[in-house]
Enzyme design. Structure first.
Site, PDB file in Angstrom:
ATOM      1  N   GLN A 127     -36.829 -85.776  38.472  1.00 31.78           N
ATOM      2  CA  GLN A 127     -37.969 -84.790  38.112  1.00 31.78           C
ATOM      3  C   GLN A 127     -39.248 -85.772  38.107  1.00 31.78           C
ATOM      4  OE1 GLN A 127     -34.968 -83.659  36.137  1.00 31.78           O
ATOM      5  NE2 GLN A 127     -34.481 -83.143  38.422  1.00 31.78           N
ATOM      6  N   ASP A 143     -40.362 -85.304  43.337  1.00 33.54           N
ATOM      7  CA  ASP A 143     -40.358 -85.731  44.790  1.00 33.54           C
ATOM      8  C   ASP A 143     -41.382 -86.951  44.890  1.00 33.54           C
ATOM      9  OD1 ASP A 143     -38.372 -83.791  44.694  1.00 33.54           O
ATOM     10  OD2 ASP A 143     -40.065 -82.081  45.212  1.00 33.54           O
ATOM     11  N   LYS A 160     -38.751 -91.362  44.325  1.00 35.16           N
ATOM     12  CA  LYS A 160     -38.335 -92.259  43.250  1.00 35.16           C
ATOM     13  C   LYS A 160     -36.951 -92.912  44.208  1.00 35.16           C
ATOM     14  CE  LYS A 160     -37.729 -88.730  40.354  1.00 35.16           C
ATOM     15  NZ  LYS A 160     -38.754 -87.656  41.159  1.00 35.16           N
ATOM     16  N   GLY A 208     -33.113 -84.257  43.995  1.00 31.92           N
ATOM     17  CA  GLY A 208     -32.834 -84.494  45.387  1.00 31.92           C
ATOM     18  C   GLY A 208     -33.553 -85.770  45.694  1.00 31.92           C
ATOM     19  N   HIS A 209     -32.939 -86.929  45.729  1.00 27.31           N
ATOM     20  CA  HIS A 209     -33.518 -88.273  45.804  1.00 27.31           C
ATOM     21  C   HIS A 209     -33.179 -88.755  47.208  1.00 27.31           C
ATOM     22  CE1 HIS A 209     -33.854 -88.996  41.424  1.00 27.31           C
ATOM     23  NE2 HIS A 209     -34.466 -88.058  41.643  1.00 27.31           N
TER      24      HIS A 209
HETATM   25  P1  GDP Z   1     -37.616 -88.281  44.806  1.00 30.33           P
HETATM   26  O1  GDP Z   1     -37.147 -86.786  44.366  1.00 30.33           O
HETATM   27  O2  GDP Z   1     -38.686 -88.712  43.928  1.00 30.33           O
HETATM   28  O3  GDP Z   1     -36.704 -89.049  45.097  1.00 30.33           O
HETATM   29  O4  GDP Z   1     -38.388 -87.784  46.079  1.00 30.33           O
HETATM   30  P2  GDP Z   1     -37.664 -86.929  47.410  1.00 30.33           P
HETATM   31  O5  GDP Z   1     -36.670 -87.862  48.069  1.00 30.33           O
HETATM   32  O6  GDP Z   1     -37.680 -85.500  46.907  1.00 30.33           O
HETATM   33  O7  GDP Z   1     -39.209 -86.549  48.489  1.00 30.33           O
HETATM   34  C1  GDP Z   1     -39.782 -87.795  48.761  1.00 30.33           C
HETATM   35  C2  GDP Z   1     -39.829 -87.595  50.214  1.00 30.33           C
HETATM   36  O8  GDP Z   1     -40.802 -88.292  50.985  1.00 30.33           O
HETATM   37  C3  GDP Z   1     -38.407 -88.019  50.835  1.00 30.33           C
HETATM   38  O9  GDP Z   1     -38.301 -87.225  52.065  1.00 30.33           O
HETATM   39  C4  GDP Z   1     -38.434 -89.316  51.406  1.00 30.33           C
HETATM   40  O10 GDP Z   1     -37.749 -89.779  52.341  1.00 30.33           O
HETATM   41  C5  GDP Z   1     -39.907 -89.677  51.705  1.00 30.33           C
HETATM   42  N1  GDP Z   1     -40.697 -90.730  51.406  1.00 30.33           N
HETATM   43  C6  GDP Z   1     -40.605 -91.522  50.453  1.00 30.33           C
HETATM   44  N2  GDP Z   1     -41.346 -92.582  50.470  1.00 30.33           N
HETATM   45  C7  GDP Z   1     -42.341 -92.238  51.511  1.00 30.33           C
HETATM   46  C8  GDP Z   1     -43.498 -92.961  52.088  1.00 30.33           C
HETATM   47  O11 GDP Z   1     -43.984 -93.777  51.925  1.00 30.33           O
HETATM   48  N3  GDP Z   1     -43.931 -92.473  53.449  1.00 30.33           N
HETATM   49  C9  GDP Z   1     -43.321 -91.416  53.776  1.00 30.33           C
HETATM   50  N4  GDP Z   1     -44.052 -90.568  54.862  1.00 30.33           N
HETATM   51  N5  GDP Z   1     -42.216 -90.653  53.506  1.00 30.33           N
HETATM   52  C10 GDP Z   1     -41.843 -91.230  52.231  1.00 30.33           C
HETATM   53  P1  IMO Z   2     -36.574 -84.676  41.748  1.00 28.67           P
HETATM   54  O1  IMO Z   2     -35.677 -85.629  40.884  1.00 28.67           O
HETATM   55  C1  IMO Z   2     -39.378 -81.423  42.136  1.00 28.67           C
HETATM   56  C2  IMO Z   2     -38.658 -78.077  39.477  1.00 28.67           C
HETATM   57  C3  IMO Z   2     -37.892 -76.791  39.873  1.00 28.67           C
HETATM   58  C4  IMO Z   2     -38.798 -75.901  38.851  1.00 28.67           C
HETATM   59  C5  IMO Z   2     -38.659 -76.593  37.463  1.00 28.67           C
HETATM   60  C6  IMO Z   2     -37.375 -76.164  36.651  1.00 28.67           C
HETATM   61  O2  IMO Z   2     -36.167 -84.669  43.075  1.00 28.67           O
HETATM   62  O3  IMO Z   2     -37.855 -85.218  41.687  1.00 28.67           O
HETATM   63  P2  IMO Z   2     -34.646 -76.655  37.007  1.00 28.67           P
HETATM   64  O4  IMO Z   2     -33.872 -76.507  38.270  1.00 28.67           O
HETATM   65  O5  IMO Z   2     -34.816 -78.071  36.596  1.00 28.67           O
HETATM   66  O6  IMO Z   2     -34.546 -75.850  35.953  1.00 28.67           O
HETATM   67  O7  IMO Z   2     -36.417 -76.180  37.483  1.00 28.67           O
HETATM   68  O8  IMO Z   2     -38.401 -77.912  37.930  1.00 28.67           O
HETATM   69  N1  IMO Z   2     -37.751 -79.238  39.645  1.00 28.67           N
HETATM   70  C7  IMO Z   2     -37.989 -80.197  40.490  1.00 28.67           C
HETATM   71  N2  IMO Z   2     -39.004 -80.112  41.457  1.00 28.67           N
HETATM   72  N3  IMO Z   2     -38.221 -82.414  42.171  1.00 28.67           N
HETATM   73  C8  IMO Z   2     -37.304 -82.297  41.306  1.00 28.67           C
HETATM   74  O9  IMO Z   2     -36.522 -83.442  41.115  1.00 28.67           O
HETATM   75  C9  IMO Z   2     -37.100 -81.039  40.603  1.00 28.67           C
HETATM   76  N4  IMO Z   2     -35.991 -80.645  39.668  1.00 28.67           N
HETATM   77  C10 IMO Z   2     -36.596 -79.642  39.234  1.00 28.67           C
HETATM   78  O10 IMO Z   2     -38.739 -76.563  41.303  1.00 28.67           O
HETATM   79  O11 IMO Z   2     -40.074 -75.438  39.248  1.00 28.67           O
HETATM   80 MG    MG Z   3     -36.861 -85.168  45.020  1.00 24.86          MG
END
Ligand code: GDP
Ligand code: IMO
Ligand code: MG
Length: 423
Positions: free
Chosen positions: A224, A13, A16, A40-41
């Site tokens: 991840q 998170d 990415k 969840g991207h």
């Molecule tokens: P990922 O799994 O690495 O793709 O990241 P996620 O999407 O799960 O979580 C990142 C969260 O931060 C999302 O809600 C994005 O929309 C948000 N986000 C990404 N870059 C920025 C930033 O520079 N500032 C803020 N405030 N939010 C961001």
């Molecule tokens: P993105 O790509 C954050 C965490 C879960 C748990 C552990 C194992 O959005 O960054 P799993 O379902 O893979 O067996 O869970 O890894 N986890 C993540 N945490 N971002 C993710 O993906 C994750 N995918 C798995 O919360 O601790």
């Molecule tokens: Mg994510």
């Protein structure tokens, strides 16, 4: 032509999805190399937020090819939901998405097994996303899994039934009652295969090599984060795939000679969902403030993310195991308004200072902090590096000095346009 790799350097998170979307214009092919719907991207443009789980984050650029690599595990039901959402907004993913024949399938019973295993772990629970990731990769390594190519085989039905039967036997041993859920899950799963079959199933390793040979550029998208890597995360509190740069080679079938830049995505603070060590976790109002201002709730499960200060010990480790060439720093806009900011520069383990990440997750780790000045200004509207406040630039320089890398991208908001490129 080189293949660049983009991955998370913390616990997932990091942002990415957003950064892949921003960088997609520079590449011809975007290829996801591991993980599955546990990811969840999120990405945002024109005021709309999109969340992708299995589909690469280049999908919104219709002229770019997106590939789901062999290292990914696919749940057809979630895949169909994602495709329908994209089609609803006018995208035509059948035109720019291809799937490796070697990718493994998540069966309904993999999800049930995930729940059964987790429920038996008690306080050793991993906090899995319950998407069936662990059991699917378990079948892959046990050589009992089903792959995309099996969908094209006349033996598919019997292989599917055989695997479901084997899973039911395990569920019975766990006294896990599936009788009310499984028939509907099975029906839905089978129905969703029709959508999956609309996409080209490819020999991804050939296609990516051909693309590179023809001078087309590729960005490999990780899921991840490094601290959740099966080998180098705090095992067993990890996911079941190789999230590190090396995973791109096995997850796409790459020749290492093609390796180019490695973009490591780093949040300006840290978050983690699920259980396991998190040395800089904040249990006070500062942690709460980061969670609320950063909207730190899981994009896949909605769970509140644990929040804490930037951990440079873990970050240096992540830079090392990935060979990071560039850092993209995200979400520093969330930290505007803090008088001071802490960064963890060492751990105290058994009374001794260390800059190594311990292998045993049960060893208690106490973070040792360096305090830096914060910044008061709202940076979310900044478009050039020079506009950023001095104390934030000092924070960036500190990260660069500590990690011996360059912060070449600074993200200051979730939107595609809220991105500052240096140079
Ligand atoms: P990922 O799994 O690495 O793709 O990241 P996620 O999407 O799960 O979580 C990142 C969260 O931060 C999302 O809600 C994005 O929309 C948000 N986000 C990404 N870059 C920025 C930033 O520079 N500032 C803020 N405030 N939010 C961001
Ligand atoms: P993105 O790509 C954050 C965490 C879960 C748990 C552990 C194992 O959005 O960054 P799993 O379902 O893979 O067996 O869970 O890894 N986890 C993540 N945490 N971002 C993710 O993906 C994750 N995918 C798995 O919360 O601790
Ligand atoms: Mg994510």
């Amino acid at each position: 032509m080189k293949i660049d790799i983009l991955l998370g350097l913390q616990w997932g998170d990091e942002g990415k999805g957003k950064v892949v979307d921003v960088l997609t214009s520079r590449y011809d092919v975007i290829a996801r190399f591991q993980g599955g719907p546990n990811a969840g991207h999120s990405l945002e443009f024109n005021g709309i937020r999109h969340v992708l789980h299995i589909i690469p984050s280049g999908i919104f650029h219709k002229e770019k090819m997106n590939v789901i690599g062999n290292g990914v595990v696919i749940d057809p039901v979630i895949f169909e939901e994602e495709i329908l959402a994209l089609e609803k907004m006018g995208c035509k993913p059948t035109e720019n998405l291809r799937i490796s024949k070697r990718a493994h399938l998540i069966l309904p019973t993999h999800r049930l097994l995930d729940a059964a295993y987790e429920s038996k772990k008690g306080d050793r629970k991993i906090g899995s996303t319950l998407k069936g990731i662990g059991p699917t990769y378990t079948d892959k390594t046990a050589r009992t899994g089903l792959r995309i190519c099996d969908l094209e085989s006349p033996a598919f039905e019997s292989k599917y039934r055989q695997l479901i039967k084997a899973h039911k036997e395990i569920l019975d041993q766990y006294h896990f009652d599936y009788s009310d859920k499984l028939p509907e899950m099975d029906r839905q799963w089978r129905a969703s295969l029709a959508k999956l079959r609309q996409f080209p199933f490819i020999d991804g390793e050939y296609e990516i090599h051909d693309a590179l040979q023809q001078g087309r550029s590729v960005l490999a998208e990780g899921a991840q984060g490094t601290m959740l890597d099966l080998e180098f995360g705090a095992y067993p509190f990890v996911t079941s795939s190789n999230t590190i740069a090396a995973g791109a080679f096995t997850g796409l079938g790459l020749d290492p000679h093609f390796a180019g830049r490695v973009f490591g995505i780093v949040k300006a603070y840290c978050t983690r969902v699920g259980s396991g060590p998190f040395p800089t976790e904040l249990f006070d109002e500062t942690g709460q403030r980061l969670r609320e201002l950063g909207f730190e709730y899981g994009a896949t499960t909605g769970r509140p993310r644990r929040c804490g200060w930037l951990d440079l010990v873990a970050l240096k480790y992540a830079v090392m195991v990935n060979g990071v060439t560039d850092i993209a720093l995200t979400k520093a806009d969330v930290m505007s308004g803090f008088d001071t900011i802490n960064v963890c520069t060492a751990y105290r383990v058994n009374g001794e200072l260390t800059d190594h990440v311990p292998t045993d997750p049960d060893i208690p780790v106490e973070p040792v902090y360096t305090t830096l000045p914060g910044w008061k200004e709202d940076i979310s509207k900044c478009t050039h590096y020079d506009e950023l406040p001095e104390s934030f630039k000092a924070y960036i320089r500190y990260i660069e000095e500590q990690t011996h890398t360059t912060v070449s991208i600074v993200s200051v908001g979730p939107d595609r346009n809220a991105t500052i490129f240096r140079n």
